[in-house]
Write a protein that holds these residues in place. Sequence first.
Motif, PDB file in Angstrom:
ATOM      1  N   SER A  69       5.280   5.080  -8.747  1.00  0.00           N
ATOM      2  CA  SER A  69       4.799   3.536  -8.566  1.00  0.00           C
ATOM      3  C   SER A  69       4.103   2.840  -9.731  1.00  0.00           C
ATOM      4  O   SER A  69       3.409   3.683 -10.349  1.00  0.00           O
ATOM      5  CB  SER A  69       4.010   3.509  -7.320  1.00  0.00           C
ATOM      6  OG  SER A  69       3.260   2.256  -7.413  1.00  0.00           O
ATOM      7  N   PRO A  70       4.366   1.663 -10.032  1.00  0.00           N
ATOM      8  CA  PRO A  70       3.782   0.878 -11.014  1.00  0.00           C
ATOM      9  C   PRO A  70       2.175   0.821 -10.450  1.00  0.00           C
ATOM     10  O   PRO A  70       1.788   1.104  -9.334  1.00  0.00           O
ATOM     11  CB  PRO A  70       4.073  -0.172 -10.938  1.00  0.00           C
ATOM     12  CG  PRO A  70       5.322  -0.332 -10.090  1.00  0.00           C
ATOM     13  CD  PRO A  70       5.196   0.743  -9.046  1.00  0.00           C
ATOM     14  N   SER A  71       1.201   0.537 -11.384  1.00  0.00           N
ATOM     15  CA  SER A  71      -0.335   0.352 -11.124  1.00  0.00           C
ATOM     16  C   SER A  71      -0.421  -0.538 -10.272  1.00  0.00           C
ATOM     17  O   SER A  71       0.432  -1.550 -10.166  1.00  0.00           O
ATOM     18  CB  SER A  71      -0.869   0.334 -12.429  1.00  0.00           C
ATOM     19  OG  SER A  71      -0.595  -0.794 -12.975  1.00  0.00           O
ATOM     20  N   ASP A  72      -1.728  -0.860  -9.654  1.00  0.00           N
ATOM     21  CA  ASP A  72      -1.923  -1.807  -8.536  1.00  0.00           C
ATOM     22  C   ASP A  72      -1.896  -3.075  -9.311  1.00  0.00           C
ATOM     23  O   ASP A  72      -1.463  -4.070  -8.949  1.00  0.00           O
ATOM     24  CB  ASP A  72      -3.469  -1.598  -8.110  1.00  0.00           C
ATOM     25  CG  ASP A  72      -3.581  -0.507  -7.109  1.00  0.00           C
ATOM     26  OD1 ASP A  72      -2.197  -0.199  -6.679  1.00  0.00           O
ATOM     27  OD2 ASP A  72      -4.579  -0.426  -6.676  1.00  0.00           O
ATOM     28  N   ARG A  73      -2.240  -3.024 -10.780  1.00  0.00           N
ATOM     29  CA  ARG A  73      -2.157  -4.326 -11.379  1.00  0.00           C
ATOM     30  C   ARG A  73      -0.878  -4.721 -11.507  1.00  0.00           C
ATOM     31  O   ARG A  73      -0.206  -6.255 -11.393  1.00  0.00           O
ATOM     32  CB  ARG A  73      -2.927  -4.251 -12.909  1.00  0.00           C
ATOM     33  CG  ARG A  73      -3.514  -5.280 -13.482  1.00  0.00           C
ATOM     34  CD  ARG A  73      -3.788  -5.054 -14.999  1.00  0.00           C
ATOM     35  NE  ARG A  73      -3.016  -5.902 -15.888  1.00  0.00           N
ATOM     36  CZ  ARG A  73      -2.982  -7.399 -15.764  1.00  0.00           C
ATOM     37  NH1 ARG A  73      -3.422  -7.945 -14.718  1.00  0.00           N
ATOM     38  NH2 ARG A  73      -2.241  -7.927 -16.504  1.00  0.00           N
ATOM     39  N   GLN A  74       0.225  -3.769 -11.991  1.00  0.00           N
ATOM     40  CA  GLN A  74       1.580  -4.156 -12.056  1.00  0.00           C
ATOM     41  C   GLN A  74       2.023  -4.598 -10.784  1.00  0.00           C
ATOM     42  O   GLN A  74       2.928  -5.684 -10.603  1.00  0.00           O
ATOM     43  CB  GLN A  74       2.549  -2.913 -12.548  1.00  0.00           C
ATOM     44  CG  GLN A  74       2.350  -2.714 -13.872  1.00  0.00           C
ATOM     45  CD  GLN A  74       2.861  -3.872 -14.657  1.00  0.00           C
ATOM     46  OE1 GLN A  74       2.639  -4.673 -15.354  1.00  0.00           O
ATOM     47  NE2 GLN A  74       4.303  -4.057 -14.251  1.00  0.00           N
ATOM     48  N   GLY A 125       0.646  -1.125  -0.102  1.00  0.00           N
ATOM     49  CA  GLY A 125       0.265   0.036  -0.156  1.00  0.00           C
ATOM     50  C   GLY A 125       1.007   1.223   0.023  1.00  0.00           C
ATOM     51  O   GLY A 125       0.440   2.380  -0.692  1.00  0.00           O
ATOM     52  N   VAL A 126       1.832   1.049   0.902  1.00  0.00           N
ATOM     53  CA  VAL A 126       2.944   2.283   0.839  1.00  0.00           C
ATOM     54  C   VAL A 126       3.388   2.396  -0.302  1.00  0.00           C
ATOM     55  O   VAL A 126       3.686   3.679  -0.970  1.00  0.00           O
ATOM     56  CB  VAL A 126       3.983   2.227   1.985  1.00  0.00           C
ATOM     57  CG1 VAL A 126       5.198   3.211   1.881  1.00  0.00           C
ATOM     58  CG2 VAL A 126       3.211   2.450   3.260  1.00  0.00           C
ATOM     59  N   ILE A 127       4.190   1.395  -1.105  1.00  0.00           N
ATOM     60  CA  ILE A 127       4.703   1.614  -2.295  1.00  0.00           C
ATOM     61  C   ILE A 127       3.888   1.896  -3.557  1.00  0.00           C
ATOM     62  O   ILE A 127       4.414   2.772  -4.236  1.00  0.00           O
ATOM     63  CB  ILE A 127       5.733   0.438  -2.649  1.00  0.00           C
ATOM     64  CG1 ILE A 127       5.127  -0.785  -2.746  1.00  0.00           C
ATOM     65  CG2 ILE A 127       6.889   0.193  -1.634  1.00  0.00           C
ATOM     66  CD1 ILE A 127       6.021  -2.129  -3.153  1.00  0.00           C
TER      67      ILE A 127
END
Length: 108
Positions: free
Chosen positions: A56-61, A48-50
């Motif tokens: 930062s990459p997407s959540d998918r990544q 969640g932090v990164i």
Amino acid sequence: MNETGPTIHQCACDECKAGGNAAIVRYHQQVNLFLSRLNEPQRRWYVGVISQATDSPSDRQLSLITGLDEKTIQRGRHELAANLADAPAEKQRQAGGGRPRAEKKMPR
Ligand SMILES: [Zn+2]
């Protein structure tokens, strides 16, 4: 299954699959190494932090990188936004986690 310690997730991102960027491969390995030493809530908080870093990459990544669900990452972010109110700092034990505390007691 694994003879040597906890299972470490293998990053499944395109970058690591292609193997072209050694720095990224190493970074993702270290993220997963670190995650393997954390308990479940700590894993989603860390990701969640990164996930909120400016580059930062997407959540998918991140899901491909860490093996965490996108929903889990979102949950971690929400918990952080709520100051981890459900996980008081004075207790090492996490709310909702079923695992018993692995705390060492000093023998006397
Ligand atoms: Zn990767």
